[in-house]
Each structure stands twice: as C-alpha cells, then as structure tokens.
Design a protein around this motif. Structure first.
Motif, PDB file in Angstrom:
ATOM      1  N   ASP A   1      12.707  30.849-102.744  1.00 25.72           N
ATOM      2  CA  ASP A   1      13.174  29.818-101.820  1.00 25.72           C
ATOM      3  C   ASP A   1      14.422  30.310-101.109  1.00 25.72           C
ATOM      4  O   ASP A   1      15.430  30.616-101.738  1.00 25.72           O
TER       5      ASP A   1
ATOM      6  N   CYS B   1       4.964  32.300-105.885  1.00 23.63           N
ATOM      7  CA  CYS B   1       5.466  31.887-104.580  1.00 23.63           C
ATOM      8  C   CYS B   1       6.597  32.807-104.150  1.00 23.63           C
ATOM      9  O   CYS B   1       7.205  33.509-104.955  1.00 23.63           O
TER      10      CYS B   1
ATOM     11  N   LEU C   1      -0.038  31.271-110.786  1.00 24.58           N
ATOM     12  CA  LEU C   1      -0.380  29.861-110.599  1.00 24.58           C
ATOM     13  C   LEU C   1      -1.781  29.549-111.114  1.00 24.58           C
ATOM     14  O   LEU C   1      -2.015  28.486-111.707  1.00 24.58           O
TER      15      LEU C   1
ATOM     16  N   ARG D   1       7.094  23.200-102.752  1.00 26.27           N
ATOM     17  CA  ARG D   1       8.042  22.879-103.817  1.00 26.27           C
ATOM     18  C   ARG D   1       8.363  21.394-103.899  1.00 26.27           C
ATOM     19  O   ARG D   1       8.467  20.824-104.982  1.00 26.27           O
TER      20      ARG D   1
ATOM     21  N   LEU E   1       7.297  29.167-109.082  1.00 26.14           N
ATOM     22  CA  LEU E   1       7.934  28.626-107.886  1.00 26.14           C
ATOM     23  C   LEU E   1       9.150  29.436-107.451  1.00 26.14           C
ATOM     24  O   LEU E   1       9.668  29.225-106.351  1.00 26.14           O
ATOM     25  N   GLN E   2       9.631  30.347-108.311  1.00 23.90           N
ATOM     26  CA  GLN E   2      10.715  31.267-107.958  1.00 23.90           C
ATOM     27  C   GLN E   2      12.013  30.546-107.593  1.00 23.90           C
ATOM     28  O   GLN E   2      12.717  30.918-106.657  1.00 23.90           O
TER      29      GLN E   2
ATOM     30  N   CYS F   1       2.533  26.191-103.470  1.00 23.16           N
ATOM     31  CA  CYS F   1       3.947  26.543-103.343  1.00 23.16           C
ATOM     32  C   CYS F   1       4.748  25.508-102.552  1.00 23.16           C
ATOM     33  O   CYS F   1       5.876  25.796-102.120  1.00 23.16           O
TER      34      CYS F   1
END
Length: 508
Positions: free
Chosen positions: A67, A64, A434, A370, A301-302, A368
């Motif tokens: 954020d 992803c 993923l 979250r 998910l970073q 993604c």
C-alpha cells in the motif's frame, strides 16, 4: 464463617459501585490482560521472521502490492522460520492452555475462583516477560516452551471466572455482566493488536512482551485486594447487596460441602454435547482470526506493521460492541418473555456462526481491495460477538453449581482448535497466497455452520438435572450468626427452576 472484621464493615462505605460490578470489571480486565499477552506474538512474529516475497506470474491473486499510503512494508527480522514452524509456534500456547482447564475448574469450584484466577494470570504475565529471553537464547525451541508455560497459566481463566460469575451474578443480570466480562477478550485483542503495532514501529520488539506482562502483574495486585470468591467471604460488601445476592442466588457450597462432580451425568448430557459443538465452531473461527489475521494482513495485503496493528484490531472493536449490546438484548428478551432462555441462546449463537462464516469467505473474494476486506472482516467479527450472549452463557444456565467444570470441559475441548488451526493454516499456506488463504476460510465456513446446526437442535438454557445435588452451607457458624441477628426462621428448599438452594424468610 468467622465474624466479619470491623475494618471491612467500615471500608464498605467507600464503595459506591456494587461489589458484583467491581468483580465483573476486574473479570473483564483479567480476560483483557490474558488476551493481550496471548495475541501480541501474532504481531511480533511478523517482524521476527524473514519476510517471504511471494510472486506468481501465472496468478493475479498470489499477494497484493504494498500500500503506497503506508510508510513501508517491513522486510521482517532475522529468524528464518517456515510457515509451518510459525504455525507450530502460534499454536503451542494452546497446548498448555488445554491442560489446566479441567483442573482449574475443579479447584475453583472447591476453593473459590479468586486465587485460581489470580495466580493463573500472574504466571502468564511472568512467562510473557521472559519471552524475549527465550527467543534470544533458544530461538524457536525455547519460544515454544515459554508459550506452552504461558498457556498452562492462562488455562484456568475462563473456568475460574465461570465459578465467580455463578457465585456473584444473579440470573437476571447474567447477560449484561457476563457479556461485559467475556467482552474483555475482544478489547484485549484490540489492545494487543493496536498497541503491538505502535510499539513494534517505535521500539525494539522485546518491549511489547515487557509491557503487556507488566500490566498483568499490576492487575493481579489490584484484584487480590478488591475481589473475593463469593459474597459470604467478602469483608467489605454492603449488607444490602449481600442479602440481595443471597436471595437471588442462594448459597453455593465449597470445600467438603460440595458434592463430587457428576461426571457421568455431565458427559452423557445431550445439551452438553451441543454446547461443546458450538464451542468448537466458535473457537475454530475465532482462533483463525485472532492468531492469523495479522499474518494475512502482512503477507497477503502487504500492510506495514503500524497499519497491520490498526486494521487487525478494527474487527474486534465491532465484536466488543456487539457482545455487550447482545447481552442487554438477550436479558431484555428473556425478562419480557419474548423468548425463553433456550431460544434466546440459540438465536444469538446462530447469528454468531452463520454470519461470520459468510463474511469470512466473502473477504477472501474481495481480493486486494483493502477497504472492502477490512469492512468484511469487521462485520464478520462483529457478528461473532453475539456468541457471548449465546452459547458462552450456557454453562451458567445449565448448572450454576458446576459452571466451572462445564466451562472447563467446553473451553478446554474448544481450545484444541487453538492447537490445530494455526498449525493447519501454516500447512495450508506455504506460499502465503490469497488462493491458499481462501481455502482456509472455506474450511472455517463448514466448521462454523455444522457446529451451529448441532447447537440449535439440541442446546438448552434450562438447569440440567445433574445440578440438583444437595448443597450444604459452607459453615454452620455463619448460619448460627445469622439466626442470632435476625428474627426470622429460615426453612430451606430446593428451587427446581434454578437448582440452587435458597432460603425463604418468614416472620416467626
């Protein structure tokens, strides 16, 4: 048994909380400390290794985008460790953890659980504080060695606690106090993830290991003063509580008075096979989440390190709430006769396996998103908390006298998954994408469901025949002292419903 010291009798007046509750609280803190020391590396490794920047132009589900609400995603550290090596490092703890399970259970049954538990946690704390030195001086090789040594110390934790609970907790309080103690695993995971994220964001990474190792040393000092292996040896237990526990639990012999462990009967017992099956399923799902969820949050998910610590801990908040709540519900169902002990354990175990299996896989299909991913993982781990009022209490139900050995066998075999799953995840996710992680969760789905079916078919919450070997009092001096101070004659009998020897007092 020698006469209780006078200072101990006076000291008992200062304790408002019953000693069995104090033991349960200290047991909770023991597991809490054990898990913080165990899981903090899962967060620390995300800042130790050089971070992979995976891209896949042909796939929209590789990783992803970072954020934008985060302060920034860490670029990682200085160590160029592959995903497979990281999996080996994270799994190495369980190599040592497996080894000391059965010896720890046997030692606790023979000599009592106090020192078996206490020294195990102390040694784990010492090697936790030595972890930064191992990494800085020897890199991955010495880190693996230190993790194995940590596992050797921590492997005695659950067997010793099972022996302590069998000696201190009556059957009608086993659900709530047992769930309280075992809930330390969830709270420890919460603290380990959340505080590690905060510390790693604010301090150099060695601080994490010094902090959690130091807490383990503090716990050991308090535990040695407050807790004892059984009510009979406790120097400042209130007489009323001691009499109550003797009536409800009876006397569990130690030292030479405890008959040899009936290995053949235990290892050929069908409910025992069912219990081992459920433990494998629980540990497979649990260790994937405990060990690798922070890596999923960071790699896929970073999340930033601070956000990673927070969001990785939320599922265990729910798991702890459910584990304690399910303990009260299970006790109520058994006490009211709504379900037998056996069926109660099966219902809780089924809920704790099938539910997480579904939500774990669902999280991988949330992509993604979250918020949705965190919600699904939180529900997943929340439902897994019902294990602690289910199969986790089965060793105490099946054999109060040999609960330590049963817990050692089941937890030891289950811990093999702690070696397998982190390494397998590393092998299955070389690109940390993923799609690769989705396969990991589907494998966990299958393991959780199959093992739960086996448990629901053949498990038992009743005392098993191998528990009923004759148990002698620990000391005839103690018996003589009791007879001197009471006007009762105490014939003995073997209660078939519990298999634990009790005394019936009648007026002479």
């Amino acid at each position: 048994m020698t006469q209780q010291p006078q200072w101990g009798i006076n000291l008992s007046r200062y304790f408002i909380i019953p000693q069995r509750v104090i033991l349960a609280i200290m047991g909770f803190l023991a597991i809490l400390n054990a898990y913080t020391m165990r899981v903090c590396l899962s967060q620390a490794i995300t800042v130790l290794v050089i971070k992979k920047n995976v891209t896949d132009e042909d796939s929209d589900v590789a990783i992803c985008e970072p954020d934008e609400l985060d302060d920034g995603v860490s670029s990682g550290g200085e160590y160029d460790w592959s995903e497979e090596l990281q999996g080996l490092i994270l799994s190495s703890f369980y190599i040592g953890y497996i080894v000391t399970h059965i010896p720890g259970g046997l030692l606790a049954e023979k000599f009592g659980g106090k020192w078996t538990l206490g020294l195990g946690i102390l040694s784990t704390a010492a090697f936790t504080m030595l972890t930064p030195l191992a990494i800085q001086q020897g890199g991955s090789d010495w880190l693996i060695v230190s993790r194995v040594l940590m596992g050797l110390g921590e492997g005695t934790t659950f067997p010793a606690l099972s022996v302590l609970l069998a000696a201190w907790v009556p059957a009608n309080e086993r659900g709530k106090l047992g769930a309280l103690v075992l809930g330390g695993g969830q709270v420890g995971t919460i603290m380990g993830n959340m505080l590690s994220g905060v510390f790693l964001d604010s301090y150099d990474w060695p601080f994490v290991f010094y902090f959690f190792g130091g807490l383990g040393v503090v716990w050991f000092v308090i535990f040695v003063f407050l807790c004892y292996s059984d009510p009979a040896s406790h120097p400042f237990i209130k007489p009323s509580e001691k009499e109550y526990l003797a009536k409800e639990i009876g006397t569990i012999g130690r030292n030479e008075s405890l008959p040899p462990t009936p290995w053949k009967a235990i290892l050929t017992n069908l409910p025992m096979f069912a219990l081992v099956s459920a433990q494998i399923g629980h540990d497979w799902g649990f260790y994937i989440m405990v060990t690798d969820l922070p890596k999923y949050m960071a790699d896929v998910l970073q999340f930033s390190i601070k956000a990673n610590g927070l969001y990785s801990s939320l599922p265990y908040v729910m798991m702890w709430i459910v584990s304690v709540g399910s303990g009260f519900v299970a006790d109520w169902m058994i006490r009211k006769g709504i379900m037998s002990t056996t069926n109660t354990r099966k219902v809780m175990t089924g809920l704790a396996a099938f539910g997480p299996a579904i939500f774990m896989v669902s999280a991988s299909y949330a992509g993604c998103d979250r918020v949705l991913v965190v919600i699904l993982f939180t529900i997943c781990m929340g439902l897994m908390g019902a294990y602690y009022a289910g199969m986790k209490l089965s060793p105490l139900d099946m054999s109060p006298n040999y609960a330590g050995t049963l817990m050692a066998i089941t937890n030891g075999i289950g811990a093999i998954t702690g070696v397998i799953t982190p390494y397998l995840v590393g092998v299955m996710t070389p690109n940390a994408s993923l799609l690769e992680w989705r396969t990991v969760f589907w494998v966990a789905f299958g393991v959780l469901c199959v093992t739960a079916v086996v448990y629901c078919l053949w498990a038992s919450g009743e005392v098993q025949p191998f528990n009923n070997a004759p148990i002698q009092p620990r000391s005839m001096d103690f018996e003589a002292e009791e007879r001197k101070t009471t006007a009762f004659k105490e014939p003995e009998y073997n209660d078939s419903s519990t298999g634990v020897q009790k005394r019936m007092e009648r007026s002479s």
